[in-house]
Design a protein around this motif. Sequence first.
Motif, mmCIF file in Angstrom:
data_model
loop_
_atom_site.group_PDB
_atom_site.id
_atom_site.type_symbol
_atom_site.label_atom_id
_atom_site.label_comp_id
_atom_site.label_asym_id
_atom_site.label_seq_id
_atom_site.Cartn_x
_atom_site.Cartn_y
_atom_site.Cartn_z
ATOM 1 N N ARG A 1 0.821 -1.208 0.000
ATOM 2 C CA ARG A 1 0.000 0.000 0.000
ATOM 3 C C ARG A 1 0.858 1.262 0.000
ATOM 4 N N SER A 2 2.163 1.091 0.234
ATOM 5 C CA SER A 2 3.054 2.253 0.253
ATOM 6 C C SER A 2 4.267 2.091 -0.659
ATOM 7 N N ASP A 3 4.587 0.856 -1.059
ATOM 8 C CA ASP A 3 5.749 0.597 -1.907
ATOM 9 C C ASP A 3 5.407 -0.430 -2.971
ATOM 10 N N THR A 4 6.163 -0.393 -4.066
ATOM 11 C CA THR A 4 6.032 -1.419 -5.091
ATOM 12 C C THR A 4 7.009 -2.546 -4.783
ATOM 13 N N PRO A 5 6.807 -3.739 -5.359
ATOM 14 C CA PRO A 5 7.798 -4.805 -5.179
ATOM 15 C C PRO A 5 9.197 -4.359 -5.602
ATOM 16 N N LEU A 6 9.283 -3.554 -6.677
ATOM 17 C CA LEU A 6 10.584 -3.069 -7.135
ATOM 18 C C LEU A 6 11.234 -2.176 -6.083
ATOM 19 N N SER A 7 10.460 -1.285 -5.475
ATOM 20 C CA SER A 7 10.995 -0.418 -4.428
ATOM 21 C C SER A 7 11.441 -1.232 -3.221
ATOM 22 N N LEU A 8 10.687 -2.272 -2.891
ATOM 23 C CA LEU A 8 11.049 -3.121 -1.757
ATOM 24 C C LEU A 8 12.334 -3.892 -2.042
ATOM 25 N N LEU A 9 12.537 -4.280 -3.299
ATOM 26 C CA LEU A 9 13.795 -4.923 -3.677
ATOM 27 C C LEU A 9 14.965 -3.959 -3.480
ATOM 28 N N GLU A 10 14.760 -2.701 -3.868
ATOM 29 C CA GLU A 10 15.813 -1.698 -3.702
ATOM 30 C C GLU A 10 16.145 -1.501 -2.224
ATOM 31 N N LYS A 11 15.123 -1.491 -1.380
ATOM 32 C CA LYS A 11 15.353 -1.318 0.051
ATOM 33 C C LYS A 11 16.129 -2.488 0.640
#
Length: 263
Positions: free
Chosen positions: A170-180
Motif C-alpha cells: 500500500r506504500s511501496d512497489t515490489p521493485l521499491s522493496l527490492l531496492e530497500k
Amino acid sequence: MLKKNTRNADPRTTAPRYVRVYTALREWIDNGKYTPGEKISSEEEIGLMFGVSRITTRKAIDLLVEDDLVYRLHGKGTYVAENVNQRAGMANIAKRMRDARRVATRGKFDRIEISEIDADPKSCVDLKLSTGSRVLRTSYVKLFNGTPICYAVSYIPAEFGMNINSSDLRSDTPLSLLEKKGFTPVSGHQLINATLADALVASILDTNLGSPVLRIKQIVMDRTQTPIERFIVYYRADKYEHPMILHERQDLDLVHGSAPIRK
C-alpha cells in the motif's frame, strides 16, 4: 519563462492530473527546456500552464524531487539538479521503468494477493530459474473513482528472501522493496502490446471477455544482469492514457511505423 500550454489536461484521462504534469515537466528537463541549475516556473505559473490547482502542481514537483531531478530552496523556488544530465545512466533506467508503471502504483489498492508458488515455465525463462524453483507472487488491482483500471502481477525469485505483506504494497512497489533490500535495478527489457482480455483479466478489471487491454511486461536486471523481477500489468484500454513528449528522431520513427511488428 516557458510559454503557456494551451492544451489543458483532459479530465477524461485516467492518469491523475499531477502525473500528467509531472510527465510534461520531466520531459522538459530531459530535452533541455529546463537546464541544470535553472529555476523552474513557480507552482502558480505551472498551474496556469496546465489548468490545474497549486496542490496538483505541488504533487507533480514532489515526484520530481523524489526522482532527484529538482531541489527546493526555501523562499527561493525550485531548481533543476546541477548533475541532472549525468543521471541518464543506470539510475535513470530504473526511474524510467518505474514511469511505465506509475499509474499502476498510485491510488487505491484492491484485491492484494501475496503467495509463494512454483515458478511457471514463462517465469523460469524470464527470471532464468531452473524448473521447480519458487517465486514470490504479488498481485493487486488499482481503482480510480471506484473503477478498476489495471491489474498488476509481480514475480520475484523466492531465494531472495523477500518478506512482503499487504501493508507494504500500500506504500511501496515490489521493485521499491527490492531496492530497500539492497538490490539495484540498472537495466531491463520492456514489452508493450495490445491484447484482448481473457476470462481472468476481464473478471478482475470488470470488463467484457475479449475487450482490448494494454499489457506492459518488464524484466528487471541488477548490476550483474541477473533478473530480479518479472512484472506484468494490464490496463483497461478505455480507462488509460499515457501522455508522452517525443523529442528524438527514433521516438518519431516508432510512431510512424518504423518499429518492427510482431507477426
